[in-house]
Write a protein that holds these residues in place. Structure first.
Motif, PDB file in Angstrom:
ATOM      1  N   ALA A  41      56.968  58.473  63.319  1.00  0.00           N
ATOM      2  CA  ALA A  41      58.364  58.030  63.298  1.00  0.00           C
ATOM      3  C   ALA A  41      58.709  57.281  64.581  1.00  0.00           C
ATOM      4  O   ALA A  41      59.413  56.263  64.555  1.00  0.00           O
ATOM      5  N   LYS A  42      58.203  57.758  65.717  1.00  0.00           N
ATOM      6  CA  LYS A  42      58.452  57.074  66.986  1.00  0.00           C
ATOM      7  C   LYS A  42      57.794  55.692  66.993  1.00  0.00           C
ATOM      8  O   LYS A  42      58.358  54.736  67.537  1.00  0.00           O
ATOM      9  N   ALA A  43      56.609  55.588  66.400  1.00  0.00           N
ATOM     10  CA  ALA A  43      55.937  54.286  66.326  1.00  0.00           C
ATOM     11  C   ALA A  43      56.734  53.311  65.463  1.00  0.00           C
ATOM     12  O   ALA A  43      56.845  52.124  65.795  1.00  0.00           O
ATOM     13  N   ALA A  44      57.303  53.797  64.362  1.00  0.00           N
ATOM     14  CA  ALA A  44      58.137  52.944  63.506  1.00  0.00           C
ATOM     15  C   ALA A  44      59.383  52.483  64.257  1.00  0.00           C
ATOM     16  O   ALA A  44      59.777  51.312  64.164  1.00  0.00           O
ATOM     17  N   ASP A  45      59.997  53.386  65.013  1.00  0.00           N
ATOM     18  CA  ASP A  45      61.165  53.014  65.824  1.00  0.00           C
ATOM     19  C   ASP A  45      60.800  51.961  66.862  1.00  0.00           C
ATOM     20  O   ASP A  45      61.527  50.980  67.057  1.00  0.00           O
ATOM     21  N   SER A  46      59.680  52.151  67.519  1.00  0.00           N
ATOM     22  CA  SER A  46      59.237  51.186  68.535  1.00  0.00           C
ATOM     23  C   SER A  46      58.963  49.820  67.924  1.00  0.00           C
ATOM     24  O   SER A  46      59.271  48.790  68.533  1.00  0.00           O
ATOM     25  N   ALA A  47      58.392  49.794  66.725  1.00  0.00           N
ATOM     26  CA  ALA A  47      58.115  48.518  66.052  1.00  0.00           C
ATOM     27  C   ALA A  47      59.410  47.777  65.745  1.00  0.00           C
ATOM     28  O   ALA A  47      59.519  46.566  65.989  1.00  0.00           O
ATOM     29  N   ALA A  48      60.417  48.496  65.233  1.00  0.00           N
ATOM     30  CA  ALA A  48      61.696  47.860  64.917  1.00  0.00           C
ATOM     31  C   ALA A  48      62.393  47.373  66.188  1.00  0.00           C
ATOM     32  O   ALA A  48      62.938  46.263  66.217  1.00  0.00           O
ATOM     33  N   GLU A  49      62.380  48.181  67.236  1.00  0.00           N
ATOM     34  CA  GLU A  49      63.025  47.786  68.490  1.00  0.00           C
ATOM     35  C   GLU A  49      62.325  46.586  69.115  1.00  0.00           C
ATOM     36  O   GLU A  49      62.982  45.655  69.587  1.00  0.00           O
ATOM     37  N   SER A  50      61.009  46.600  69.110  1.00  0.00           N
ATOM     38  CA  SER A  50      60.247  45.492  69.677  1.00  0.00           C
ATOM     39  C   SER A  50      60.500  44.200  68.908  1.00  0.00           C
ATOM     40  O   SER A  50      60.720  43.137  69.509  1.00  0.00           O
ATOM     41  N   ASP A  51      60.478  44.277  67.578  1.00  0.00           N
ATOM     42  CA  ASP A  51      60.746  43.089  66.770  1.00  0.00           C
ATOM     43  C   ASP A  51      62.161  42.577  67.001  1.00  0.00           C
ATOM     44  O   ASP A  51      62.394  41.371  67.044  1.00  0.00           O
ATOM     45  N   ALA A  52      63.131  43.487  67.154  1.00  0.00           N
ATOM     46  CA  ALA A  52      64.519  43.069  67.378  1.00  0.00           C
ATOM     47  C   ALA A  52      64.646  42.317  68.697  1.00  0.00           C
ATOM     48  O   ALA A  52      65.298  41.263  68.758  1.00  0.00           O
ATOM     49  N   VAL A  53      64.033  42.827  69.755  1.00  0.00           N
ATOM     50  CA  VAL A  53      64.112  42.163  71.060  1.00  0.00           C
ATOM     51  C   VAL A  53      63.406  40.810  71.011  1.00  0.00           C
ATOM     52  O   VAL A  53      63.963  39.783  71.436  1.00  0.00           O
ATOM     53  N   ASN A  54      62.190  40.772  70.472  1.00  0.00           N
ATOM     54  CA  ASN A  54      61.445  39.517  70.427  1.00  0.00           C
ATOM     55  C   ASN A  54      62.129  38.482  69.536  1.00  0.00           C
ATOM     56  O   ASN A  54      62.199  37.303  69.879  1.00  0.00           O
ATOM     57  N   LEU A  55      62.625  38.920  68.384  1.00  0.00           N
ATOM     58  CA  LEU A  55      63.329  38.001  67.493  1.00  0.00           C
ATOM     59  C   LEU A  55      64.635  37.520  68.141  1.00  0.00           C
ATOM     60  O   LEU A  55      64.999  36.348  68.019  1.00  0.00           O
ATOM     61  N   GLY A  56      65.325  38.420  68.840  1.00  0.00           N
ATOM     62  CA  GLY A  56      66.538  38.024  69.547  1.00  0.00           C
ATOM     63  C   GLY A  56      66.270  36.966  70.597  1.00  0.00           C
ATOM     64  O   GLY A  56      67.042  36.007  70.738  1.00  0.00           O
ATOM     65  N   LEU A  57      65.165  37.109  71.320  1.00  0.00           N
ATOM     66  CA  LEU A  57      64.811  36.099  72.320  1.00  0.00           C
ATOM     67  C   LEU A  57      64.452  34.773  71.656  1.00  0.00           C
ATOM     68  O   LEU A  57      64.783  33.702  72.166  1.00  0.00           O
ATOM     69  N   MET A  58      63.793  34.840  70.507  1.00  0.00           N
ATOM     70  CA  MET A  58      63.470  33.617  69.759  1.00  0.00           C
ATOM     71  C   MET A  58      64.741  32.929  69.267  1.00  0.00           C
ATOM     72  O   MET A  58      64.859  31.711  69.323  1.00  0.00           O
TER      73      MET A  58
END
Length: 136
Positions: A41-58
């Protein structure tokens, strides 16, 4: 010379010994399985958070010349205005992308297997950055 007969004393484990071993293994499994599931569950949370930050920067980068109109996930990648931007993590979904001006936008992602990102998910917006459990 007499032939000495050796008496065999090796008869295996008793029922009590086998039950004690099974009890110990059961306790270890009961401890290990929840820890393993929590890590997933923590890995899934980290994946969503990481994608949100990277997509936000894009989005921020793409928003400079012209305002971004559309953000979507198709297959295993994210697209901004129908242009490939970056690969997407497994299971992460785009919930919403909103914009009301060139300077204010918000993208919301979720992961169904996450502990904190399965419901509302995470958002990244142009003013406050990453927020867990917040909607656009």
């Amino acid at each position: 010379m007499g032939i000495h007969r050796r008496q065999c004393t090796d008869r295996g484990f008793s029922l009590v010994e086998v039950l004690v071993i099974m009890l110990i293994v059961g306790i270890l499994v009961a401890i290990a399985v929840p820890i393993y599931l929590n890590q997933r569950a923590k890995a899934a949370d980290s994946a969503a958070e990481s994608d949100a930050v990277n997509l936000g920067l894009m989005i921020h980068t793409e928003n400079t010349p012209d305002p971004v109109a559309k953000v979507e996930r198709s297959g295993d990648a994210y697209y901004i205005d129908d242009e490939w931007m970056m690969p997407a993590s497994d299971g992460v979904e785009v919930i919403a992308f909103t914009t009301d001006s060139a300077s204010h936008w918000c993208v919301q992602l979720s992961h169904p297997d996450g502990a904190s990102t399965s419901g509302t998910g995470v958002r990244y917006d142009s003013h406050s950055g990453l927020e867990v459990g917040a909607a656009c």
